[in-house]
Design a protein around this motif. Sequence first.
Motif, mmCIF file in Angstrom:
data_model
loop_
_atom_site.group_PDB
_atom_site.id
_atom_site.type_symbol
_atom_site.label_atom_id
_atom_site.label_comp_id
_atom_site.label_asym_id
_atom_site.label_seq_id
_atom_site.Cartn_x
_atom_site.Cartn_y
_atom_site.Cartn_z
ATOM 1 N N ALA A 1 -30.826 24.858 10.606
ATOM 2 C CA ALA A 1 -30.114 25.878 11.377
ATOM 3 C C ALA A 1 -30.927 26.455 12.532
ATOM 4 O O ALA A 1 -30.352 27.028 13.467
ATOM 5 N N VAL B 1 -17.470 28.676 10.265
ATOM 6 C CA VAL B 1 -18.401 27.582 9.988
ATOM 7 C C VAL B 1 -17.706 26.587 9.069
ATOM 8 O O VAL B 1 -17.221 26.952 8.001
ATOM 9 N N VAL C 1 -21.804 21.672 10.361
ATOM 10 C CA VAL C 1 -23.108 21.518 9.742
ATOM 11 C C VAL C 1 -23.566 20.059 9.775
ATOM 12 O O VAL C 1 -24.736 19.761 10.026
ATOM 13 N N ARG D 1 -24.644 19.220 13.314
ATOM 14 C CA ARG D 1 -25.939 19.854 13.598
ATOM 15 C C ARG D 1 -27.102 19.116 12.941
ATOM 16 O O ARG D 1 -28.184 18.968 13.512
ATOM 17 N N HIS E 1 -24.660 29.503 9.255
ATOM 18 C CA HIS E 1 -24.839 28.119 8.804
ATOM 19 C C HIS E 1 -25.661 28.076 7.516
ATOM 20 O O HIS E 1 -25.348 27.313 6.592
ATOM 21 N N GLU F 1 -24.560 26.571 3.827
ATOM 22 C CA GLU F 1 -25.291 25.502 3.155
ATOM 23 C C GLU F 1 -25.808 25.911 1.783
ATOM 24 O O GLU F 1 -26.017 25.056 0.915
#
Length: 316
Positions: free
Chosen positions: A12, A39, A44, A47, A298, A302
């Motif tokens: 992140a 999000v 994710v 990214r 983020h 996660e």
Amino acid sequence: MKAVQITSYGTADVLHVNEVARPAPGAGEVLVSVEASSVNGHDVIVRAGGLKMVSGRRFPIGVGLDFAGVVAETGADVEGYRAGDRVWGTVHPRERHTTGGAAEYVVVPADRIAPAPVGISPVEAASVVVAGTTALIALRDSTHLAAGERVLVRGAAGGVGTAAVQLAHAMGAHVTALARDRHTRLLTGLGADDVFDYGFTTSDRIGPFDVILDTVGTELNCYRSRLAKAGRMVTVGLSAPALAAIAASSVYGPRRIRTFSANPGTAVLRDLAGHVTSGALRPVVNGVYPLSDTAAAHEAFEQGGAAGKQVIEVTA
């Protein structure tokens, strides 16, 4: 304007709020002043570099698959929208974007937005755009869930899961939810008939089911075996092992494991808004973060284990 962008692939901390030029809408496009974005797993994965074949290696890359906001400007040939209209929508998941929904403004084709549902805040609206359309497409279009059928929602406390529990209940199904025990009260309140703690419940202890909606992407063959004779299963939790299981399941014909790319246009967004307005679908928001704290949003996503969505409030 300010926009969250990925400067390299990684954790992140590769997310940065940058000053970029405000985009202008072209023909058939709409410029939206973004009030909130959420999000999603897609954000994710991009990214982290999991979709390099699509997103490429040129940086920066924009963040944010969905948004809720206000029309700021329309391009040529756009009908049905004008400045000041409240809308929600998505950017295209399979295209590379230098700015996405996590920005002060976003430009999208007019066929990727719809009027936002009334009676909820922009933060609440953003929380159900992708999650809600994914659940709706999975239950209505992919598995054709019918009233009276038994449905299992695996990963029921997440964004897609909480939406799926509510939509399946509204469709008249008997809903079994797999989640942590601490989410039982929430899920029962959303319409689940049965809630099992996935930490203590193996696939062979539940079922059979007419429809299984999986948001996790593991042990797919074990859960597929819990389908009734005419059962259907769909997963939105994609990974290399999940894709292998999906391919191998083709030998089971209609009882195979299905998947799809949720890429909602105006029609699906309008349908979803109807479910929200009617009260059949209510937003479940776990955390709200300012644009400057997108990295924290983020990280919270996660970590997992939370009920509902992480939302980025762009304009307070």
